[in-house]
Design a protein around this motif. Structure first.
Motif, PDB file in Angstrom:
ATOM      1  N   ARG A  39       0.808  -1.014   0.114  1.00 54.86           N
ATOM      2  CA  ARG A  39       0.079   0.019   0.101  1.00 54.86           C
ATOM      3  C   ARG A  39       0.953   1.171   0.028  1.00 54.86           C
ATOM      4  O   ARG A  39       0.228   2.443  -0.491  1.00 54.86           O
ATOM      5  N   GLY A  43       1.938   5.314  -6.496  1.00 49.82           N
ATOM      6  CA  GLY A  43       0.948   5.254  -7.649  1.00 49.82           C
ATOM      7  C   GLY A  43       1.746   5.478  -8.796  1.00 49.82           C
ATOM      8  O   GLY A  43       2.582   6.446  -8.996  1.00 49.82           O
ATOM      9  N   THR A  46       2.095   1.213 -14.148  1.00 53.48           N
ATOM     10  CA  THR A  46       0.760   0.400 -14.766  1.00 53.48           C
ATOM     11  C   THR A  46       1.370  -0.854 -15.330  1.00 53.48           C
ATOM     12  O   THR A  46       2.462  -1.378 -15.179  1.00 53.48           O
ATOM     13  N   HIS A  48       0.714  -3.804 -14.555  1.00 52.79           N
ATOM     14  CA  HIS A  48       1.307  -4.970 -13.567  1.00 52.79           C
ATOM     15  C   HIS A  48       1.140  -6.258 -14.129  1.00 52.79           C
ATOM     16  O   HIS A  48       0.058  -6.654 -14.895  1.00 52.79           O
ATOM     17  N   SER A  62      -4.100  -6.736 -12.108  1.00 60.52           N
ATOM     18  CA  SER A  62      -4.715  -5.456 -11.880  1.00 60.52           C
ATOM     19  C   SER A  62      -3.782  -4.712 -10.926  1.00 60.52           C
ATOM     20  O   SER A  62      -4.083  -3.302 -11.360  1.00 60.52           O
ATOM     21  N   SER A  63      -3.174  -5.128 -10.072  1.00 59.40           N
ATOM     22  CA  SER A  63      -2.399  -4.200  -9.279  1.00 59.40           C
ATOM     23  C   SER A  63      -1.182  -4.881  -8.486  1.00 59.40           C
ATOM     24  O   SER A  63      -1.390  -6.243  -8.688  1.00 59.40           O
ATOM     25  N   PHE A  64      -0.385  -4.331  -7.754  1.00 61.46           N
ATOM     26  CA  PHE A  64       0.592  -5.035  -7.140  1.00 61.46           C
ATOM     27  C   PHE A  64      -0.267  -6.067  -6.095  1.00 61.46           C
ATOM     28  O   PHE A  64       0.266  -7.149  -5.627  1.00 61.46           O
ATOM     29  N   GLU A  65      -1.419  -5.615  -5.739  1.00 60.29           N
ATOM     30  CA  GLU A  65      -2.037  -6.357  -4.625  1.00 60.29           C
ATOM     31  C   GLU A  65      -2.392  -7.677  -5.249  1.00 60.29           C
ATOM     32  O   GLU A  65      -2.546  -8.809  -4.252  1.00 60.29           O
ATOM     33  N   ASP A  66      -2.446  -7.939  -6.423  1.00 59.52           N
ATOM     34  CA  ASP A  66      -2.716  -9.454  -6.809  1.00 59.52           C
ATOM     35  C   ASP A  66      -1.550 -10.430  -6.996  1.00 59.52           C
ATOM     36  O   ASP A  66      -1.417 -11.370  -7.509  1.00 59.52           O
ATOM     37  N   PHE A  82       5.978  -4.293 -13.654  1.00 61.13           N
ATOM     38  CA  PHE A  82       5.251  -2.842 -14.170  1.00 61.13           C
ATOM     39  C   PHE A  82       5.892  -2.205 -14.895  1.00 61.13           C
ATOM     40  O   PHE A  82       7.091  -2.435 -15.422  1.00 61.13           O
ATOM     41  N   ASP A  85       3.997   4.874 -16.309  1.00 65.32           N
ATOM     42  CA  ASP A  85       2.937   5.420 -17.269  1.00 65.32           C
ATOM     43  C   ASP A  85       3.477   6.277 -18.456  1.00 65.32           C
ATOM     44  O   ASP A  85       4.161   7.153 -18.488  1.00 65.32           O
TER      45      ASP A  85
END
Lengths: 232, 564
Positions: A39, A43, A46, A48, A62-66, A82, A85
């Motif tokens: 977290r 940010g 893109t 990921h 979809s994000s680092f969280e996955d 990653f 942008d």
């Protein structure tokens, strides 16, 4: 580690104070702090995807969280790739704005295209960073310089204290120039293991001209690989 | 024992009448051209007094690229024809870097032409026999990295041709036989070190500037003992750990102050100022070094902490105003300004824009800094050079690393580059090579128009400016014939009126030219020589005349003279 965190903090502060440059001011790999939680990652990154040990990105995320959708590496760390942008870069390209294009850079470190990845432990803590030069879509002339990123990364962490050794020789490899470079250097800085591999050579069967004198400008290996990992 | 510049001057001052007679005899003997004499320090000091020769890369120590020859002039330039051309290899035979045009410039001494190709192979040609090859040395750079940037040329010292190779060596070749006599490694190519600029011989010293910014090299300038090959001193050009401050054009030398003066390129990484906070001293600078001791006497940084990717590795010139005790150091900067500095101490004198419409800074202050400059800032608040819908202003391919000229005849300095600031009133682009052309022949064509500017170096006033359809990346040659010669990248040689820059005559070679011509004289006849060939810009060309595609891989020395 504190020094590395300090560098990161300084860079974040620096970015906040920077004037608005075309395509500049976005987050970079140097804003990623080892030991931080997902977290806390900046940010603005893109695309990921699961990493492949520095190779082309694998399964899209979809994000680092996955990150747990990726297969962990041998040491239990999950590699997530990653990109920066690059929307502004495409705008500059469409407008044929040469300087804006150069300033935008894309996903580069010190001007060299890279595949950047973070290494996360099972708790989502950033334990490492990996950068591997990205040959995709790069002209041979520019790719020929990729190995030099290794030198710049070593100098970034101080020229002293690196231990270097040649990588095992592969049968048939030959110098691409008046020298052949295949080495791995490592260094430990405040609980962080740094390693840099630099390679510039002809693999077996490669040469700039074939036996008939035809030019084969793209036949060479030129790459650099950088890792920093928290010692655990 | 080394001959120092001050000793050279001492020798000159004490020259006796018999020695003068000997000198005249020597001049007559060398003019006969039967035997080439040694290139002594004194001859190099007085290179401008041997207009029949072209003894160093920039013509003379002042970097003026000016010749007092007037055999070819405005009245007869229309009679110029190619007298002979010498094919010196091709891409397939390995005569050059795969991508770049060939930037090397030949030297001429007493009827012989010396030239190096993109691989570092050195040739001696007989100008009296239409360029017949006297010898070729191809042993210096075998199996070399094809992606090295090709070197710009050679130097002459004594009875040696001094060749710098891209892999960081300096070679001494016997001028008579072409045999390699000595080689010295100056820098480590594994650290990105390479040599692109021609060596500069001063006294018994060989001054070498390092290239390799694209490989992260840290710039440096070295002095090598020309007699022994030992290292005398070296000066680092940047304290940036990421490198930069490298050199791609030969420096100049002022005999009055004993200073050798060199321009340095961008800091690394070029386009990411956040990664190199601060001024990035001494990148993007001009450095004045005591040629005897290696002491850095003064420096001037054009754009401290640049954010736009400027690179000030183009040539510098020494202009000697009448009656002045020191020269003015002038430079067409890549940031779009023309600068003048004092020669002794590098004090800022003038900065005047030679590109119309600059907006990256509101101006240059009395200290020579951009007015937005703050000494303590990590990242300077200059404007980005890419804004407001303009293609690129000043042009990213502008005056970087090109060779300017200065004519004492007109008292004007001539700088080549590419415009990028015009957003309207762009002239109609016409090119003979594209009849019926319907689309863009060059990506970003509006940003790549060649531009030649004539500036009064005393005031910085632009006296004339000329746009070309194709980029002008070569530089210029000025002559006493009232002409300025230059080449545009697609392969046209232009002879221009040195006051108005209007075309007097031009010819098209059908291949690329990336280097300005030189001029010399043999048996009373003046010639123009220029290298043609290479592969630069190929990737950018969306329209390419068929003949260019056929001739790109060539490496040819074209020699032109007046039609009988």
């Amino acid at each position: 580690m504190r020094r590395l965190q300090l560098i990161g903090t300084c860079l974040v502060t620096l970015l906040a104070a920077s004037p608005a440059l075309a395509c500049q001011g976005g987050p970079s790999v140097w804003d990623i702090q080892l030991g931080s939680m997902i977290r806390d990652l900046p940010g603005g990154f893109t695309d990921h995807a699961c990493g492949s040990n520095g190779g082309p990105p694998g399964k899209l995320l979809s994000s680092f969280e996955d990150f747990k959708q990726c297969r962990p590496e041998g040491d239990g760390l999950f590699e997530v790739a990653f990109r920066y942008d690059d929307e502004q870069e495409f705008v500059a390209r469409a407008l044929e704005q040469t300087r804006a294009l150069a300033l935008c850079e894309g996903t580069k470190v010190f001007g060299f295209p890279v595949v950047p990845t973070v290494l996360l432990d099972g708790d989502g803590v950033v334990r490492g960073l990996r950068l591997v030069t990205d040959p995709r879509g790069v002209e041979p002339a520019d790719r020929s310089n990729a190995w030099a990123l290794g030198n710049m990364l070593k100098r970034r962490y101080g020229v002293e204290g690196w231990t270097c050794e040649d990588l095992p020789e592969v049968p048939g490899e030959t110098p691409v120039a008046s020298f052949k470079l295949r080495e791995r250097c490592s260094k430990s800085v405040e609980g962080v293991e740094l390693s840099v591999e630099s390679e510039y050579y002809h693999r077996a069967g490669q040469s700039f001209t074939d036996e008939f004198g035809n030019v084969q400008p793209g036949l060479f290996i030129s790459q650099a690989r950088f890792e920093m990992k928290q010692q655990r | 024992m080394l001959v120092s510049p001050s000793q050279m001057l001492g020798i000159m001052k004490s020259i006796s009448v018999p020695a003068c007679i000997l000198g005249i005899g020597f001049a007559l003997w060398s003019a006969s051209g039967t035997i080439a004499a040694e290139v002594t320090p004194q001859r190099l000091l007085n290179a401008a007094e041997e207009p029949q020769n072209w003894l160093m890369n920039l013509g003379a120590y002042d970097g003026s690229r000016y010749s007092s020859l007037a055999g070819i002039n405005r009245d007869n330039a229309s009679k110029l024809v190619v007298h002979y051309s010498v094919p010196l290899g091709g891409l397939i035979e390995g005569s050059g870097n795969f991508r770049n045009a060939l930037p090397m410039s030949p030297l001429v001494e007493d009827g012989f032409i010396y030239i190096v190709d993109g691989w570092g192979h050195v040739s001696k040609l007989d100008a009296r026999k239409k360029g017949e090859v006297v010898w070729q040395n191809s042993e210096l750079q075998t199996d070399l990295d094809s992606w090295f940037v090709a070197g710009r040329g050679l130097a002459l010292y004594g009875n040696f041709v001094i060749a710098a190779s891209s892999d960081g060596h300096i070679h001494w070749l016997d001028k008579d036989t072409g045999k390699s006599v000595r080689s010295v490694q100056v820098g480590d190519p594994k650290q990105g070190y390479t040599i692109q600029a021609s060596p500069l011989v001063v006294g018994d010293r060989i001054i070498v500037g390092s290239g390799g910014a694209e490989r992260g090299a840290i710039g440096r300038i070295d002095a090598i003992d020309a007699k022994t090959g030992s290292s005398l001193w070296h000066v680092g050009t940047t304290d940036n750990a990421l490198g930069g401050g490298t050199i791609s054009q030969t420096g100049v030398f002022d005999p009055k102050t004993g200073l050798t003066i060199w321009g340095t390129g961008h800091p690394n990484p070029r386009y990411n100022p956040q990664a190199r906070p601060g001024d990035d001293l001494h990148a993007n600078s001009v450095l004045a070094i005591d040629v005897e001791t290696g002491e850095l006497r003064w420096h001037f940084q054009y754009t401290p902490g640049d954010i736009n990717g400027f690179s000030e590795d183009g040539t510098h010139q020494l202009v000697y105003p009448a009656g002045a005790s020191e020269p003015v150091v002038t430079h067409f900067a890549n940031n779009g300004y023309f600068y003048g500095l004092t020669g002794k101490q590098g004090k800022f004198q003038i900065a005047a824009p030679y590109v119309v419409g600059l907006e990256w800074t509101a101006g240059i202050d009395e200290a020579g800094h951009p007015v937005e400059y703050r000494a303590s800032a990590d990242v300077q608040a200059y404007k980005s050079g890419a804004w407001q819908g303009r293609p690129d202003c000043p042009n990213i391919k502008g005056a970087s690393s090109f060779a300017s000229a200065y004519s004492p005849r007109t008292a004007l300095a001539y700088g080549s580059g590419a415009d990028g600031c015009l957003s309207e009133n762009i002239p109609v682009i016409r090119t003979e090579s594209a009849p019926g052309w319907l689309g863009a022949y060059y990506s970003g064509a509006a940003a790549d128009m060649g531009m030649l500017t004539a500036v009064d170096p005393q005031s910085g006033t632009v006296k004339a400016q000329r746009l070309f359809d194709f980029p002008l990346h070569a530089g210029a040659l000025a002559t006493a014939g009232g002409l300025v010669f230059t080449t545009t990248a697609e392969g046209t040689l232009h002879a221009l009126n040195d006051e108005t820059l209007e075309t007097v005559w031009s010819t098209k070679f059908g291949s690329l030219t990336d280097v300005p011509p030189i001029t010399f004289e043999v048996d009373g006849q003046q010639f123009i020589a220029v290298v043609v060939g290479g592969n630069s810009y190929t990737g950018n060309l969306s329209y390419r005349p068929p003949e260019m595609g056929l001739s790109e891989p060539l490496f040819v020395l074209a020699v032109l003279g007046l039609r009988p």
